[in-house]
Design a protein around this motif. Sequence first.
Motif, PDB file in Angstrom:
ATOM      1  N   SER A  76       0.854  -1.184   0.000  1.00  0.00           N
ATOM      2  CA  SER A  76       0.000   0.000   0.000  1.00  0.00           C
ATOM      3  C   SER A  76       0.899   1.247   0.000  1.00  0.00           C
ATOM      4  CB  SER A  76      -0.888  -0.024   1.235  1.00  0.00           C
ATOM      5  OG  SER A  76      -0.066   0.046   2.381  1.00  0.00           O
ATOM      6  N   PRO A  77       0.306   2.434  -0.272  1.00  0.00           N
ATOM      7  CA  PRO A  77       1.136   3.640  -0.353  1.00  0.00           C
ATOM      8  C   PRO A  77       1.974   3.882   0.908  1.00  0.00           C
ATOM      9  CG  PRO A  77      -1.052   4.103  -1.169  1.00  0.00           C
ATOM     10  CD  PRO A  77      -1.096   2.716  -0.618  1.00  0.00           C
ATOM     11  N   ASP A  78       1.472   3.444   2.078  1.00  0.00           N
ATOM     12  CA  ASP A  78       2.266   3.654   3.288  1.00  0.00           C
ATOM     13  C   ASP A  78       3.147   2.452   3.619  1.00  0.00           C
ATOM     14  OD1 ASP A  78       0.040   2.196   3.692  1.00  0.00           O
ATOM     15  OD2 ASP A  78      -0.632   3.210   5.514  1.00  0.00           O
ATOM     16  N   GLY A  79       3.316   1.566   2.643  1.00  0.00           N
ATOM     17  CA  GLY A  79       4.331   0.528   2.797  1.00  0.00           C
ATOM     18  C   GLY A  79       3.869  -0.745   3.484  1.00  0.00           C
ATOM     19  N   PHE A  80       2.560  -0.985   3.543  1.00  0.00           N
ATOM     20  CA  PHE A  80       2.105  -2.251   4.116  1.00  0.00           C
ATOM     21  C   PHE A  80       1.953  -3.285   3.017  1.00  0.00           C
ATOM     22  CE2 PHE A  80       1.229   0.458   7.681  1.00  0.00           C
ATOM     23  CZ  PHE A  80       1.661  -0.343   8.727  1.00  0.00           C
ATOM     24  N   TYR A  81       2.699  -4.348   3.130  1.00  0.00           N
ATOM     25  CA  TYR A  81       2.754  -5.347   2.060  1.00  0.00           C
ATOM     26  C   TYR A  81       1.463  -6.152   2.022  1.00  0.00           C
ATOM     27  CZ  TYR A  81       7.601  -4.189   1.538  1.00  0.00           C
ATOM     28  OH  TYR A  81       8.753  -3.513   1.289  1.00  0.00           O
ATOM     29  N   ASP A  82       0.914  -6.311   0.811  1.00  0.00           N
ATOM     30  CA  ASP A  82      -0.341  -7.038   0.744  1.00  0.00           C
ATOM     31  C   ASP A  82      -0.318  -8.199  -0.241  1.00  0.00           C
ATOM     32  OD1 ASP A  82      -0.346  -5.535  -1.600  1.00  0.00           O
ATOM     33  OD2 ASP A  82      -1.622  -3.991  -0.707  1.00  0.00           O
ATOM     34  N   TYR A  83       0.787  -8.335  -0.971  1.00  0.00           N
ATOM     35  CA  TYR A  83       0.874  -9.466  -1.902  1.00  0.00           C
ATOM     36  C   TYR A  83       2.330  -9.873  -2.094  1.00  0.00           C
ATOM     37  CZ  TYR A  83       1.278 -11.960  -6.285  1.00  0.00           C
ATOM     38  OH  TYR A  83       1.622 -12.886  -7.227  1.00  0.00           O
ATOM     39  N   PHE A  84       2.565 -11.181  -2.145  1.00  0.00           N
ATOM     40  CA  PHE A  84       3.891 -11.719  -2.489  1.00  0.00           C
ATOM     41  C   PHE A  84       3.680 -12.843  -3.495  1.00  0.00           C
ATOM     42  CE2 PHE A  84       4.216 -10.109   1.798  1.00  0.00           C
ATOM     43  CZ  PHE A  84       5.442  -9.476   1.847  1.00  0.00           C
ATOM     44  N   ASN A  85       4.555 -12.970  -4.471  1.00  0.00           N
ATOM     45  CA  ASN A  85       4.385 -14.078  -5.417  1.00  0.00           C
ATOM     46  C   ASN A  85       5.019 -15.363  -4.859  1.00  0.00           C
ATOM     47  OD1 ASN A  85       7.102 -13.553  -5.742  1.00  0.00           O
ATOM     48  ND2 ASN A  85       7.070 -13.635  -7.976  1.00  0.00           N
ATOM     49  N   HIS A  86       4.865 -16.457  -5.617  1.00  0.00           N
ATOM     50  CA  HIS A  86       5.367 -17.761  -5.178  1.00  0.00           C
ATOM     51  C   HIS A  86       6.837 -17.743  -4.790  1.00  0.00           C
ATOM     52  CE1 HIS A  86       2.207 -20.478  -5.349  1.00  0.00           C
ATOM     53  NE2 HIS A  86       2.039 -20.547  -6.659  1.00  0.00           N
ATOM     54  N   GLN A  87       7.634 -17.013  -5.624  1.00  0.00           N
ATOM     55  CA  GLN A  87       9.081 -17.023  -5.405  1.00  0.00           C
ATOM     56  C   GLN A  87       9.443 -16.534  -4.003  1.00  0.00           C
ATOM     57  OE1 GLN A  87       8.576 -18.487  -8.449  1.00  0.00           O
ATOM     58  NE2 GLN A  87       8.191 -16.401  -9.109  1.00  0.00           N
ATOM     59  N   TRP A  88       8.660 -15.568  -3.522  1.00  0.00           N
ATOM     60  CA  TRP A  88       8.908 -15.050  -2.168  1.00  0.00           C
ATOM     61  C   TRP A  88       8.741 -16.152  -1.127  1.00  0.00           C
ATOM     62  CZ3 TRP A  88      10.701 -11.112   0.770  1.00  0.00           C
ATOM     63  CH2 TRP A  88      10.307 -11.084   2.107  1.00  0.00           C
ATOM     64  N   TYR A  89       7.606 -16.862  -1.238  1.00  0.00           N
ATOM     65  CA  TYR A  89       7.331 -17.917  -0.254  1.00  0.00           C
ATOM     66  C   TYR A  89       8.345 -19.045  -0.387  1.00  0.00           C
ATOM     67  CZ  TYR A  89       2.999 -15.316   0.199  1.00  0.00           C
ATOM     68  OH  TYR A  89       2.096 -14.317   0.388  1.00  0.00           O
ATOM     69  N   ASN A  90       8.684 -19.388  -1.647  1.00  0.00           N
ATOM     70  CA  ASN A  90       9.679 -20.443  -1.886  1.00  0.00           C
ATOM     71  C   ASN A  90      11.009 -20.075  -1.277  1.00  0.00           C
ATOM     72  OD1 ASN A  90       8.017 -22.064  -3.263  1.00  0.00           O
ATOM     73  ND2 ASN A  90       8.786 -21.542  -5.314  1.00  0.00           N
ATOM     74  N   TYR A  91      11.433 -18.852  -1.552  1.00  0.00           N
ATOM     75  CA  TYR A  91      12.772 -18.449  -1.130  1.00  0.00           C
ATOM     76  C   TYR A  91      12.876 -18.280   0.379  1.00  0.00           C
ATOM     77  CZ  TYR A  91      17.159 -15.941  -0.667  1.00  0.00           C
ATOM     78  OH  TYR A  91      18.419 -15.582  -0.279  1.00  0.00           O
ATOM     79  N   THR A  92      11.896 -17.556   0.960  1.00  0.00           N
ATOM     80  CA  THR A  92      12.017 -17.224   2.387  1.00  0.00           C
ATOM     81  C   THR A  92      11.464 -18.317   3.295  1.00  0.00           C
ATOM     82  OG1 THR A  92       9.847 -16.151   2.434  1.00  0.00           O
ATOM     83  CG2 THR A  92      11.751 -14.756   1.893  1.00  0.00           C
ATOM     84  N   GLY A  93      10.567 -19.156   2.759  1.00  0.00           N
ATOM     85  CA  GLY A  93       9.941 -20.176   3.590  1.00  0.00           C
ATOM     86  C   GLY A  93       8.913 -19.595   4.549  1.00  0.00           C
TER      87      GLY A  93
END
Length: 401
Positions: A76-93
Amino acid sequence: EGDDLSLIITDLTDQKAIQPELKEKNILLESAKATSEKLNNELELRVKERTHELLLSREHFKFLADNIPVIIWTASPDGFYDYFNHQWYNYTGLTFEQSKEMAWKQVIHPDDLGSTLVEWESSMNKGKPFKKENRLRSADGAYRWHLVQALPFKSKEGEILAWFGVETDIDDKKKEMKKKDEFIGMASHELKTPVTSLKIFTEIMLLDAEGKGNTKEAVMLQKMDKQINKLTVLIGDLLDASKANSGKLKYNFEEIDFNKLVAEMISEAEVTSSRHKLELKLADSANIQGDRNRLGQVIANFLSNAIKYSPNAEKIVIFSKKTDKDIIFSVRDFGIGISISDQPKVFSRFFRVSENTFPGLGLGLYICKEIIERHEGTIYFESKEGKGSTFSFSLPLKKTA
Ligand code: ADP
């Protein structure tokens, strides 16, 4: 009673009178109803189509986001993350719950986190793109370098609606670069010693040939000496650039009479170019704190570039200005200049204008920038393609600290 009857009759007469009007209104109403029904149907169809399109475009986005080899997120404009793609979940666990809002901070290497937060905050406040190299922790605990970029998605009015982030794994590339840098450092170091002895023996042979009056041999040895000098400069640049890159360039600070240093460098440059007239317009000299050899190297580089990149010009103007805070030194040439599109890259390592046929490694100005910045000065230039360039640096008159 008679009154009542007459009332009904009048009423009926009235009703009869408005009947055609009523009928007409009814027809109108029917037709309006039909139109509205038709519109309604059309609207429904359009909504269905739009929803389908939206769904499709969301599916397209998801498909794309999940199938390209980079991490993608939106915030969001104030920096609250609302979506991550598969690669994020794969990489970070991590799960979405563990990642959303500001929880992503935990995957950034502690040494990179502070500066990341400061720069990200500033990007968000200014609505400016964000770009940074960070180490991110993977699910197995190892850190890998990523290039993190975020762009503000704005409305027509310029209001930020969301941030789109892309994180590219650059770890292999960085390791390769490091290996290359180490190789360059080692190779230039190894090349230095044999070239130095070549130089010494050439000079001895030259003296000998001159002493014996052997002109032919002396001329050849002079040519050889000149080529060895070129080689020495090239090897020196390679060595310096690799040291500068790893922060290992050594400096010996002392007090320097600036104009004296300029004069020394000019007389050296005059030896290499007899065709250019070097025009001097120096301000009164000043004493500065600096490394004589390194600053001399910068002046020499400005001069040799000015000579090299203005093969058809006759003069080069060397001028300086003194303010109460600093001294500004400039070298102006009337040569080929640098195109606007190439200008931002001039101080980058290994940068060279591709189509030019002049020799060089594209390291000189990179080293100059390192040296000037180490002296708390600034380096900059102005250039017009086909007209020439002016390269300048400023140095503080008294070193604070
Ligand atoms: P190089 O060894 O290639 O001269 P530098 O780092 O000194 O390396 O310069 C980088 C590039 O910037 C050069 O290859 C050239 O394209 C451009 N450049 C530098 N100085 C000038 C100048 N005075 N006029 C035009 N182009 C220049």
